[in-house]
Design an enzyme around this catalytic site. Structure first.
Site, PDB file in Angstrom:
ATOM      1  N   GLY A  40     -38.624   2.377   9.945  1.00 49.87           N
ATOM      2  CA  GLY A  40     -37.562   3.364  10.143  1.00 49.87           C
ATOM      3  C   GLY A  40     -38.147   4.516  10.937  1.00 49.87           C
ATOM      4  N   ASN A  44     -41.386   6.569   9.840  1.00 43.64           N
ATOM      5  CA  ASN A  44     -42.586   6.317  10.654  1.00 43.64           C
ATOM      6  C   ASN A  44     -43.169   7.632  11.169  1.00 43.64           C
ATOM      7  OD1 ASN A  44     -42.119   3.585  10.350  1.00 43.64           O
ATOM      8  ND2 ASN A  44     -41.356   3.258  12.418  1.00 43.64           N
ATOM      9  N   ASP A 254     -42.760   6.199  17.697  1.00 44.25           N
ATOM     10  CA  ASP A 254     -42.769   7.045  16.492  1.00 44.25           C
ATOM     11  C   ASP A 254     -44.161   7.633  16.252  1.00 44.25           C
ATOM     12  OD1 ASP A 254     -40.118   6.339  16.122  1.00 44.25           O
ATOM     13  OD2 ASP A 254     -40.658   4.582  14.919  1.00 44.25           O
ATOM     14  N   SER A 284     -52.189   3.001  18.093  1.00 45.66           N
ATOM     15  CA  SER A 284     -51.274   2.239  17.212  1.00 45.66           C
ATOM     16  C   SER A 284     -50.906   0.884  17.813  1.00 45.66           C
ATOM     17  CB  SER A 284     -50.014   3.055  16.908  1.00 45.66           C
ATOM     18  OG  SER A 284     -49.075   2.965  17.967  1.00 45.66           O
TER      19      SER A 284
HETATM   20  O1  RIB Z   1     -39.337   2.578  16.152  1.00 43.64           O
HETATM   21  C1  RIB Z   1     -39.657   1.459  15.376  1.00 43.64           C
HETATM   22  C2  RIB Z   1     -38.742   1.385  14.203  1.00 43.64           C
HETATM   23  O2  RIB Z   1     -37.437   1.148  14.654  1.00 43.64           O
HETATM   24  C3  RIB Z   1     -39.034   0.270  13.237  1.00 43.64           C
HETATM   25  O3  RIB Z   1     -39.920   0.657  12.214  1.00 43.64           O
HETATM   26  C4  RIB Z   1     -37.661  -0.121  12.742  1.00 43.64           C
HETATM   27  O4  RIB Z   1     -37.501   0.102  11.382  1.00 43.64           O
HETATM   28  C5  RIB Z   1     -36.669   0.679  13.576  1.00 43.64           C
HETATM   29  O5  RIB Z   1     -36.213   1.790  12.911  1.00 43.64           O
END
Ligand code: RIB
Length: 309
Positions: A40, A44, A254, A284
């Site tokens: 998410g 993240n 993220d 990452s």
């Molecule tokens: O940006 C990557 C994320 O996008 C993933 O972790 C997935 O859950 C979506 O939200």
């Protein structure tokens, strides 16, 4: 010095299948491996900032299921304050089926689940704690009304705000983002939101300035393997890429935003914070998974020493 960051955003459980190639429509293929992890975009970014040492509070909504329970436990284990994160009765947690190719490129589907219930009233209920933050960090996996409310709340309270407009939302109303400190799209999101081309360097600058003309203070355009550009009303700064061999690019954006928030809230100059963010994101993508791929400060220091940029 580490700052205090309030993340108002999503969480998901990532269901990651590593494929040898993407299936064609109507085709069944066998994949060599599968992994589950916490993801998410909001969570993240919160985890990246917390792992680097920021004091992070997260406002999110989880499902009334085993995934939701696991998400809250995971956030707590990362040292993130979840006082204002709650389970939504009767709702499933957000999930993200993800497919990763051998090149490291991915394909992601999200099901928002409980994330779709996060409301302006939830932000008001957390107002006293949010006011103690140096920075508020937002993405677009929660309802847009909550995002607009959070931007206005940050501006009214003199708190720096960062919005990562991902996933791309064509109905995002930029006129409701007045006072936003930092807008951080990738080039696809920038093109979609402005209706302008983003093919060349000049295109990117012009599209970013179109957003600045509408009340946003700074625009950071992430360009994947080409680094990033910081565009303000009167300057353009190139953030150099950090070349690595990709294993899994999921969550790299993220990692970049969470690390930028960490270094910026900690007092680093913007271009330094962005250069560190590019390095953190590069590290990452040399590892599998989303949050699992985010380095600790020691791992990051070792990588930075061998990739000085
Ligand atoms: O940006 C990557 C994320 O996008 C993933 O972790 C997935 O859950 C979506 O939200």
């Amino acid at each position: 010095m580490a700052g205090r960051i309030g993340v108002i955003g999503s969480n998901m459980v990532d269901l990651v299948t590593y494929v040898t190639r993407m299936p064609e429509r109507g085709e069944t293929i066998e994949a060599p491996s599968f992994d589950m992890g916490y993801g998410g975009k909001g969570a993240n970014q919160a985890v990246a900032a917390a792992r680097l040492g920021s004091d992070v509070m997260m406002l999110t909504r989880v499902g009334d299921d085993i995934f939701g329970q696991g998400v809250l436990e995971n956030l707590r284990e990362q040292g993130i304050d979840v006082t204002h994160s709650a389970k939504v009765p009767g709702m499933a947690n957000g999930v993200a089926p993800i497919f990763v190719e051998p090149s490291g490129e991915n394909l992601i589907v999200i099901v928002k689940g409980a994330n779709a219930t996060l409301s302006p009233a939830d932000i008001d209920a957390a107002a006293d704690d949010l006011k103690r933050c140096d920075l508020i960090l937002l993405q677009l996996e929660i309802p847009l009304d909550a995002v607009y409310h959070a931007v206005a709340f940050a501006a009214e309270n003199g708190i720096t705000s960062i919005l990562n407009p991902a996933p791309a939302a064509p109905d995002l109303d930029v006129s409701r983002l007045k006072g936003l400190g930092w807008f951080c799209p990738n080039e696809t999101e920038l093109a979609l939101l402005t209706g302008l081309p983003t093919e060349t360097e000049d295109d990117i600058t012009a599209a970013a300035r179109a957003l600045i003309a509408r009340g946003i203070e700074n625009v950071v355009v992430t360009l994947g393997a080409r680094g990033a550009r910081l565009v303000t009303g009167d300057s353009v700064t190139r953030i150099a890429p950090v070349p690595v061999t990709p294993v899994d690019t999921t969550g790299a954006g993220d990692a970049f935003i969470g690390a930028f928030a960490h270094f910026h809230a900690g007092g680093a100059a913007p271009q330094d914070a962005l250069a560190q963010a590019a390095r953190y994101a590069a590290l990452s993508i040399t590892r599998r998974g989303t949050q699992k791929s985010y380095a600790t400060p020691d791992e990051f220091a070792a990588f930075a020493a061998s990739h000085p940029g």
